[in-house]
Design a protein around this motif. Structure first.
Motif, PDB file in Angstrom:
ATOM      1  N   ALA A   1       0.889  -1.351   0.174  1.00 26.42           N
ATOM      2  CA  ALA A   1       0.148  -0.022  -0.065  1.00 26.42           C
ATOM      3  C   ALA A   1       1.004   1.390   0.176  1.00 26.42           C
ATOM      4  CB  ALA A   1      -0.909  -0.033   1.152  1.00 26.42           C
ATOM      5  N   TYR A   2       1.832   1.288   0.894  1.00 25.09           N
ATOM      6  CA  TYR A   2       2.654   2.315   0.917  1.00 25.09           C
ATOM      7  C   TYR A   2       3.378   2.651  -0.526  1.00 25.09           C
ATOM      8  CZ  TYR A   2       5.377   5.904   3.177  1.00 25.09           C
ATOM      9  OH  TYR A   2       6.273   7.092   3.541  1.00 25.09           O
ATOM     10  N   THR A   3       4.186   1.454  -0.947  1.00 21.02           N
ATOM     11  CA  THR A   3       4.765   1.656  -2.040  1.00 21.02           C
ATOM     12  C   THR A   3       3.907   2.370  -3.148  1.00 21.02           C
ATOM     13  OG1 THR A   3       6.220  -0.323  -1.600  1.00 21.02           O
ATOM     14  CG2 THR A   3       5.708   0.146  -4.097  1.00 21.02           C
ATOM     15  N   ASN A   4       2.876   1.925  -3.156  1.00 21.45           N
ATOM     16  CA  ASN A   4       1.790   2.521  -4.475  1.00 21.45           C
ATOM     17  C   ASN A   4       1.642   3.940  -4.331  1.00 21.45           C
ATOM     18  OD1 ASN A   4       0.310   2.209  -6.705  1.00 21.45           O
ATOM     19  ND2 ASN A   4      -1.570   1.934  -5.614  1.00 21.45           N
ATOM     20  N   VAL A   5       1.645   4.279  -2.938  1.00 20.04           N
ATOM     21  CA  VAL A   5       1.459   5.939  -2.921  1.00 20.04           C
ATOM     22  C   VAL A   5       2.773   6.548  -3.362  1.00 20.04           C
ATOM     23  CG1 VAL A   5       0.973   7.642  -1.123  1.00 20.04           C
ATOM     24  CG2 VAL A   5      -0.348   5.428  -1.158  1.00 20.04           C
ATOM     25  N   LEU A   6       3.738   5.964  -2.758  1.00 25.31           N
ATOM     26  CA  LEU A   6       4.964   6.616  -2.790  1.00 25.31           C
ATOM     27  C   LEU A   6       5.445   6.630  -4.482  1.00 25.31           C
ATOM     28  CD1 LEU A   6       7.146   7.333  -0.607  1.00 25.31           C
ATOM     29  CD2 LEU A   6       8.268   5.200  -1.249  1.00 25.31           C
ATOM     30  N   CYS A   7       5.268   5.291  -5.116  1.00 22.50           N
ATOM     31  CA  CYS A   7       5.635   5.582  -6.561  1.00 22.50           C
ATOM     32  C   CYS A   7       4.745   6.147  -7.235  1.00 22.50           C
ATOM     33  CB  CYS A   7       5.396   3.891  -6.719  1.00 22.50           C
ATOM     34  SG  CYS A   7       6.155   3.187  -8.272  1.00 22.50           S
ATOM     35  N   ARG A   8       3.626   6.343  -7.171  1.00 26.33           N
ATOM     36  CA  ARG A   8       2.715   7.183  -7.842  1.00 26.33           C
ATOM     37  C   ARG A   8       3.008   8.827  -7.750  1.00 26.33           C
ATOM     38  NH1 ARG A   8      -2.841   5.578  -9.482  1.00 26.33           N
ATOM     39  NH2 ARG A   8      -2.464   3.582  -9.063  1.00 26.33           N
ATOM     40  N   ALA A   9       3.510   9.107  -6.416  1.00 31.09           N
ATOM     41  CA  ALA A   9       3.680  10.618  -6.163  1.00 31.09           C
ATOM     42  C   ALA A   9       5.021  10.800  -7.010  1.00 31.09           C
ATOM     43  CB  ALA A   9       3.678  10.560  -4.717  1.00 31.09           C
ATOM     44  N   GLU A  10       5.814   9.941  -6.790  1.00 31.39           N
ATOM     45  CA  GLU A  10       7.215  10.203  -7.412  1.00 31.39           C
ATOM     46  C   GLU A  10       7.243  10.160  -8.931  1.00 31.39           C
ATOM     47  OE1 GLU A  10       9.952  11.217  -5.606  1.00 31.39           O
ATOM     48  OE2 GLU A  10      11.216  11.217  -7.593  1.00 31.39           O
TER      49      GLU A  10
END
Ligand code: ASP
Length: 437
Positions: A143-152
């Motif tokens: 879940a955290y990866t998806n948020v991080l990856c999307r934003a970056e």
């Protein structure tokens, strides 16, 4: 827009990387690229294996053990016509850290350097996987990866990203298991809402059967996620088994393609519901999509009269497996007997298992076979179509092959047949002949 991943063979030499460049530049939608470390060549091993060797060397010998890796990258850079010394700063940083570095940092350097190199060649941004993929301890945090990856990645209109690793909250590098760049590619595909995740490898796609045993096996053009799962379980290893979950969640199809054979159509792995709704069409319309199998299973036969009336019998047998931490594959059963099929284990564990079952359920007899091969006949086409199992069984019987077990899941997606290891190849050929896949 497409997310693409290139495996180790595609990234192994300057020549193969030039092909990768052509592939990427031939489609302006290919904007997010994930890479593996260079794979093996005629003269050199896989860079990841070389790096494992570096980690295993004594701390003071690690820089020397790293030298061939450095030379390998320098040669590729030279072959690609990249500016001389382009990776020198990176090599120097790595060499300084080597004596005190942990396993994950060292083995991840193949993907890191490879992505740096390709980004320079394509004039794409380099985005480190440590900024995109997050682990909590050693556990991947989806879940955290998806948020991080999307934003970056929103900040980059194109990017080359190293596969295989990410970082924990303190920035320490953590790797996936071997072959994990497939997972990284799927993570990136989902984060950028790719229309498709193209996974470039060195084979034409998933085959209808093992071509070493059935030479006229063909490539499957469309496979559903569910079919893929069944086939991967039976050893059809084109993709890392975990690689599908990020894209599967987002209903993004995966396209397996061959970097070195651009005429091949490849295999599209598509969301099961979309396939069943008729959104994808298969070139060949058959009840069976593929046949796969594995040898060397054990099968325990337990017999006890009135077994079916003995409440808790099956549970007690299975608890013996659980106590000894033996994973179960299939449990076909009769009225007064049951079979438990499991992957081969060492003899002392078998002895402990038999003893435990003896104590637990006092069977009339028990027998263990250690030469069982399982074959899965897989395909959505068999649902509601009578006769698939009958055809398979008849064909085996006509070929003089003894069927030792049969199991059909409630989903009607696969039929599992057990034969002896010695009959395995002949059975695959016979079944393939029957279904002409
Ligand atoms: N380079 C890593 C390996 O050899 C990861 C990968 O290629 O996906 O396993």
């Amino acid at each position: 827009m497409k997310a693409v991943k290139f495996g180790g063979t595609s990234m192994s030499t300057a020549d193969s990387i030039n092909i990768v460049k052509t592939v990427i530049e031939s489609d302006s939608e290919r904007r997010y690229v994930v890479v593996s470390a260079p794979g093996k060549t005629d003269t050199s091993g896989k860079v990841t294996d070389m790096l494992i060797g570096v980690f295993n060397a004594a701390p003071s010998a690690r820089a020397a053990a790293f030298a061939p890796v450095r030379v390998r990258f320098e040669n590729i850079c030279a072959g690609l016509g990249l500016e001389r010394g382009i990776l020198d700063g990176e090599f120097n940083d790595i060499e300084v850290r080597l004596p005190n570095a942990g396993y994950d940092y060292i083995v991840s350097r193949g993907e890191y350097l490879c992505a740096k190199m390709l980004a320079a060649l394509l004039h794409y941004d380099f985005v480190d996987a440590t900024e995109l993929v997050r682990f909590s301890g050693r556990t991947y945090d989806d879940a955290y990866t998806n948020v991080l990856c999307r934003a970056e990645l929103e900040k980059h209109s194109d990017a080359v990203i190293p596969g295989f690793y990410g970082a924990d909250a303190s920035g320490n590098i953590v790797t996936f298991s071997r072959g994990g760049s497939d997972v990284s590619g799927a993570i990136v595909a989902r984060a950028v809402n790719a229309e498709i995740y193209e996974n470039f490898t060195d084979v034409d796609g998933f085959m209808t059967c093992d071509p070493r045993i059935v030479p006229h096996a063909t490539t499957i053009d469309v496979l559903t996620y569910k079919e893929l799962r069944e086939l991967a379980y039976m050893g059809a290893n084109v993709l890392h088994p975990e690689s599908i979950f990020p894209v599967r969640k987002a209903n993004i199809p995966i396209h397996i393609l061959n970097t070195f054979n651009r005429n091949a159509v490849g295999t599209k792995i598509v969301p099961t519901e979309q396939f069943l709704n008729g959104q994808y069409d298969r070139a060949k319309k058959m009840p069976i999509t593929a046949i796969a199998g594995k040898k060397h299973f054990f099968s325990l036969y337990i017999d006890k009269s009135m077994m079916n009336a003995e409440i808790g019998f099956v549970r007690r047998v299975l608890s013996c497996f659980e106590k000894l931490n033996i994973a179960i594959e299939h449990i076909p059963s009769g009225i007064d007997s049951m079979n438990v099929v499991f992957s081969a284990v060492e003899r002392p564990l078998v002895d402990a298992l038999l003893k435990s079952i003896e104590n637990e359920v006092k069977p009339d007899s028990m027998h263990i076979a250690t030469d069982v091969a399982l074959i899965a006949i897989v395909g959505h086409g068999m649902k509601d179509r009578p006769g698939t199992a009958a055809r398979a069984i008849t064909r085996l019987s006509n070929a003089g092959i003894n069927l030792r077990m049969i199991d059909q899941g409630a989903s009607e997606l696969n039929i599992i047949l057990g034969v002896s290891d010695d009959d395995f190849d002949r059975a695959l050929v016979a079944l393939n002949g029957e279904f002409e896949i």
